[in-house]
Design a protein around this motif. Structure first.
Motif, PDB file in Angstrom:
ATOM      1  N   HIS A 266      -0.243   4.386  -3.886  1.00  0.00           N
ATOM      2  CA  HIS A 266      -0.103   3.331  -4.891  1.00  0.00           C
ATOM      3  C   HIS A 266       0.876   2.291  -4.354  1.00  0.00           C
ATOM      4  N   TYR A 267       0.363   1.339  -3.609  1.00  0.00           N
ATOM      5  CA  TYR A 267       1.221   0.316  -2.996  1.00  0.00           C
ATOM      6  C   TYR A 267       1.621  -0.724  -4.037  1.00  0.00           C
TER       7      TYR A 267
ATOM      8  N   ALA B 255      -7.622   4.119 -11.849  1.00  0.00           N
ATOM      9  CA  ALA B 255      -7.804   3.437 -13.140  1.00  0.00           C
ATOM     10  C   ALA B 255      -9.178   3.674 -13.747  1.00  0.00           C
ATOM     11  N   ASP B 256     -10.221   3.699 -12.910  1.00  0.00           N
ATOM     12  CA  ASP B 256     -11.575   3.823 -13.462  1.00  0.00           C
ATOM     13  C   ASP B 256     -12.380   4.987 -12.897  1.00  0.00           C
ATOM     14  N   GLY B 257     -11.800   5.747 -11.972  1.00  0.00           N
ATOM     15  CA  GLY B 257     -12.492   6.912 -11.419  1.00  0.00           C
ATOM     16  C   GLY B 257     -13.642   6.593 -10.486  1.00  0.00           C
ATOM     17  N   LYS B 258     -13.797   5.329 -10.093  1.00  0.00           N
ATOM     18  CA  LYS B 258     -14.883   4.966  -9.175  1.00  0.00           C
ATOM     19  C   LYS B 258     -14.600   5.520  -7.785  1.00  0.00           C
ATOM     20  N   ILE B 259     -15.652   6.006  -7.143  1.00  0.00           N
ATOM     21  CA  ILE B 259     -15.544   6.560  -5.802  1.00  0.00           C
ATOM     22  C   ILE B 259     -16.396   5.707  -4.861  1.00  0.00           C
ATOM     23  N   TYR B 260     -15.781   5.298  -3.759  1.00  0.00           N
ATOM     24  CA  TYR B 260     -16.451   4.464  -2.765  1.00  0.00           C
ATOM     25  C   TYR B 260     -16.487   5.215  -1.430  1.00  0.00           C
TER      26      TYR B 260
ATOM     27  N   HIS C 164      -2.903  -3.977  -6.060  1.00  0.00           N
ATOM     28  CA  HIS C 164      -1.979  -2.834  -5.994  1.00  0.00           C
ATOM     29  C   HIS C 164      -2.642  -1.571  -6.554  1.00  0.00           C
ATOM     30  N   ASP C 165      -3.933  -1.418  -6.237  1.00  0.00           N
ATOM     31  CA  ASP C 165      -4.762  -0.358  -6.799  1.00  0.00           C
ATOM     32  C   ASP C 165      -4.229   1.036  -6.457  1.00  0.00           C
ATOM     33  N   GLU C 166      -3.941   1.823  -7.480  1.00  0.00           N
ATOM     34  CA  GLU C 166      -3.576   3.228  -7.281  1.00  0.00           C
ATOM     35  C   GLU C 166      -4.853   3.984  -6.944  1.00  0.00           C
ATOM     36  N   HIS C 167      -4.789   4.824  -5.901  1.00  0.00           N
ATOM     37  CA  HIS C 167      -6.020   5.474  -5.447  1.00  0.00           C
ATOM     38  C   HIS C 167      -5.755   6.791  -4.736  1.00  0.00           C
ATOM     39  N   LEU C 168      -6.825   7.541  -4.565  1.00  0.00           N
ATOM     40  CA  LEU C 168      -6.822   8.748  -3.749  1.00  0.00           C
ATOM     41  C   LEU C 168      -7.679   8.446  -2.527  1.00  0.00           C
TER      42      LEU C 168
END
Length: 132
Positions: A51-52, A72-77, A90-94
């Motif tokens: 999470h930058y 935020a929305d659970g979308k997987i790319y 600043h998207d928080e992500h896995l």
């Protein structure tokens, strides 16, 4: 002019190694370019919470495979060679490494100092220790 090779940077204190990734920081804040440039390896079958909050990042996949999930929305790319993703909000992500390690070219703004690693919330500090 600045000229560096990946090999010489990998064999210096510009390479940071963690449990799930390593990052070779080829261009840093002290180079006064206004951004930093890194070659990062995401290890296979790993997950890193990121999470930058202090940086924007663009990432281009050179090789390997994996995926990114936005919290935020659970979308997987899917990430594969030729994929660019940009963390412009600043998207928080896995970030997950797939069946093989991923090689990524990364650009940060503002530039990193060189010693940054993610804290417990996935953040890089705005001002970290500088590489010698």
């Amino acid at each position: 002019m600045i000229v560096r090779t990946l090999a010489e940077c990998e064999n210096s204190d510009r390479k940071i190694v963690t449990e799930t990734w390593d990052s070779t920081r080829m261009l840093l804040k002290d180079d006064k370019m206004g951004f930093s440039f890194h070659i990062t390896t995401i290890y296979a079958n790993t997950e890193t919470h990121i999470h930058y909050q202090n940086h924007l990042e663009s990432v281009y996949c050179i090789s390997g495979n994996g995926e990114i999930e936005t919290i935020a929305d659970g979308k997987i790319y899917t990430i594969e060679p030729g994929t660019l993703y940009v963390l412009d909000k600043h998207d928080e992500h896995l970030l997950r490494g797939g069946s093989e390690e991923m090689k990524l070219a990364c650009v940060f703004n503002p530039p990193l100092n060189g010693k940054e690693v993610h804290d417990e919330t996935g953040v890089y500090p705005l001002e970290a220790e500088t590489v010698a």
